[in-house]
Every structure is written in structure tokens, then in C-alpha cells.
Design a protein around this motif. Structure first.
Motif, short mmCIF file in Angstrom:
data_model
loop_
_atom_site.label_atom_id
_atom_site.label_comp_id
_atom_site.label_asym_id
_atom_site.label_seq_id
_atom_site.Cartn_x
_atom_site.Cartn_y
_atom_site.Cartn_z
N UNK A 3 0.86 -1.18 0.00
CA UNK A 3 0.00 0.00 0.00
C UNK A 3 0.89 1.22 0.00
N UNK A 4 0.48 2.27 -0.70
CA UNK A 4 1.26 3.50 -0.77
C UNK A 4 1.14 4.27 0.53
N UNK A 5 2.28 4.85 0.95
CA UNK A 5 2.29 5.66 2.17
C UNK A 5 2.06 7.12 1.82
N UNK A 6 2.57 7.56 0.71
CA UNK A 6 2.39 8.95 0.34
C UNK A 6 3.11 9.24 -0.96
N UNK A 7 3.34 10.51 -1.19
CA UNK A 7 3.98 10.95 -2.41
C UNK A 7 5.47 10.66 -2.42
N UNK A 8 6.02 10.19 -1.32
CA UNK A 8 7.46 9.94 -1.23
C UNK A 8 7.89 8.75 -2.05
N UNK A 9 6.95 7.95 -2.50
CA UNK A 9 7.30 6.77 -3.28
C UNK A 9 7.58 5.56 -2.41
N UNK A 10 7.48 5.71 -1.11
CA UNK A 10 7.74 4.60 -0.20
C UNK A 10 6.47 3.77 -0.07
N UNK A 11 6.64 2.52 0.24
CA UNK A 11 5.50 1.66 0.47
C UNK A 11 5.84 0.69 1.58
N UNK A 12 4.83 0.01 2.07
CA UNK A 12 5.03 -0.96 3.14
C UNK A 12 4.58 -2.31 2.63
N UNK A 13 5.41 -3.29 2.80
CA UNK A 13 5.08 -4.65 2.41
C UNK A 13 4.52 -5.34 3.64
N UNK A 14 3.30 -5.83 3.53
CA UNK A 14 2.66 -6.48 4.66
C UNK A 14 2.54 -7.95 4.33
N UNK A 15 3.09 -8.78 5.20
CA UNK A 15 2.95 -10.21 5.01
C UNK A 15 2.34 -10.78 6.27
N UNK A 16 1.47 -11.73 6.11
CA UNK A 16 0.82 -12.29 7.28
C UNK A 16 0.57 -13.77 7.10
N UNK A 17 0.43 -14.44 8.21
CA UNK A 17 0.10 -15.85 8.20
C UNK A 17 -1.28 -15.97 8.84
N UNK A 18 -2.21 -16.54 8.13
CA UNK A 18 -3.56 -16.65 8.64
C UNK A 18 -3.65 -17.62 9.82
N UNK A 19 -2.72 -18.57 9.88
CA UNK A 19 -2.82 -19.58 10.93
C UNK A 19 -2.58 -19.00 12.31
N UNK A 20 -1.66 -18.06 12.44
CA UNK A 20 -1.39 -17.52 13.76
C UNK A 20 -1.70 -16.03 13.87
N UNK A 21 -2.33 -15.47 12.86
CA UNK A 21 -2.79 -14.07 12.86
C UNK A 21 -1.67 -13.08 13.11
N UNK A 22 -0.42 -13.43 12.75
CA UNK A 22 0.71 -12.50 12.92
C UNK A 22 0.94 -11.77 11.62
N UNK A 23 1.33 -10.54 11.70
CA UNK A 23 1.74 -9.81 10.52
C UNK A 23 2.97 -8.99 10.89
N UNK A 24 3.79 -8.74 9.90
CA UNK A 24 4.98 -7.93 10.14
C UNK A 24 5.06 -6.88 9.06
N UNK A 25 5.63 -5.77 9.40
CA UNK A 25 5.79 -4.68 8.45
C UNK A 25 7.27 -4.46 8.20
N UNK A 26 7.63 -4.41 6.95
CA UNK A 26 9.00 -4.18 6.54
C UNK A 26 8.98 -2.95 5.65
N UNK A 27 9.75 -1.95 5.98
CA UNK A 27 9.76 -0.71 5.20
C UNK A 27 10.45 -0.95 3.87
N UNK A 28 9.83 -0.45 2.81
CA UNK A 28 10.41 -0.50 1.48
C UNK A 28 10.61 0.93 1.03
N UNK A 29 11.85 1.33 0.86
CA UNK A 29 12.17 2.69 0.48
C UNK A 29 12.93 2.66 -0.83
N UNK A 30 12.40 3.35 -1.82
CA UNK A 30 13.08 3.41 -3.11
C UNK A 30 13.24 2.04 -3.75
N UNK A 31 12.29 1.13 -3.54
CA UNK A 31 12.37 -0.18 -4.15
C UNK A 31 13.21 -1.18 -3.36
N UNK A 32 13.79 -0.77 -2.25
CA UNK A 32 14.62 -1.67 -1.45
C UNK A 32 14.01 -1.80 -0.07
#
Length: 139
Positions: A3-32
Motif C-alpha cells: 500500500x502507498x504511504x504517500x507521495x514519497x514513493x515509499x510503500x510498506x510490504x505487509x505479510x501475514x500468516x492466517x494460521x497464527x494471525x501474525x503480521x509484520x511490516x518491513x519498510x520498502x524505500x526506493x524499491x529496497x
């Protein structure tokens, strides 16, 4: 899944496992992705732990094996935690020579600078004056 965070071009990759309802956020800046030190260490424990598998960990976290080995090398060297190793001390080369009978007991001190300049002074020379002379000659 991003999902887009703003005009900065940064986004957040959200991955989750349905079995244990955990999700983690990893910052993606400039494609990295930017991994925190804690995340890197957790991934290293998972990959290189007693029941770890490098290939399974790489697939699970979408990380290349080269990156894991780079993080491991950095962690072992202490560079991953931000603690940089200090460079080794440098020392001047000292050469000890046996005094000849002419200079032994004469009260003179012979000094040879790396530039090849030789200085002979009396043993009672003023140390401050000698330091000033040597600093000029060492230039």
C-alpha cells in the motif's frame, strides 16, 4: 499486498500468516527493503539455528542467500550492531644498534629520522627544544 504511504514513493510490504494471525511490516524505500537489526538477527537465528534451513528461510522472507551470508559475516565481525572495529595501531619502525666504543659512554645520543637525516645531541639536551627541531625536520 503493498500500500502507498504517500507521495514519497515509499510503500510498506505487509505479510501475514492466517494460521497464527501474525503480521509484520518491513519498510520498502526506493524499491529496497530496509531490515532493522532485530529483524536481521531473528532471520539469522532462524536460518542458522539448530533446526534452521538457509533455503527455507530465504523463501519465507524473500531474501537471497547471499544477503543472509553477508548479514552473518557482519554479525560475526560486530559490524551489524553498529560497533565498528578500530583500525590497528600503527607504529614507527625502530632499529636497535650496538653502540661502538667511540660513542659508548660519550653522553651523546644519535637519532636517525626516516627521511635519512641524522642528529647527534648531548645527553643533557633540552627535550622541548629537541622536539621542536625534530618536528621541523620531519616535514
Amino acid at each position: 499486498m503493498s500500500e502507498d504511504i504517500g507521495a514519497s514513493g515509499a510503500s510498506v510490504l505487509v505479510s501475514g500468516h492466517m494460521s497464527n494471525r501474525m503480521s509484520s511490516r518491513i519498510a520498502v524505500v526506493g524499491g529496497r527493503r530496509r531490515w532493522s537489526v532485530d529483524q536481521k538477527l531473528a532471520i539469522l537465528r532462524e536460518a542458522f539455528g539448530p533446526d534452521g534451513s538457509v533455503s527455507a528461510t530465504c523463501q519465507r522472507h524473500a531474501v537471497g542467500s547471499g544477503m543472509l551470508y553477508t548479514w552473518r559475516r557482519q554479525a560475526l565481525a560486530g559490524d551489524l550492531m553498529g560497533a565498528k572495529r578500530t583500525p590497528p595501531s600503527s607504529f614507527a619502525e625502530v632499529e636497535v644498534s650496538v653502540p661502538t666504543t667511540a660513542t659508548a659512554g660519550s653522553g651523546h645520543i644519535g637519532i636517525e629520522l626516516p627521511s635519512g637525516v641524522r642528529i647527534t645531541v648531548d645527553a643533557t639536551v633540552d627535550a622541548d627544544a629537541l622536539a621542536r627541531v625534530m618536528s621541523v625536520l620531519a616535514r
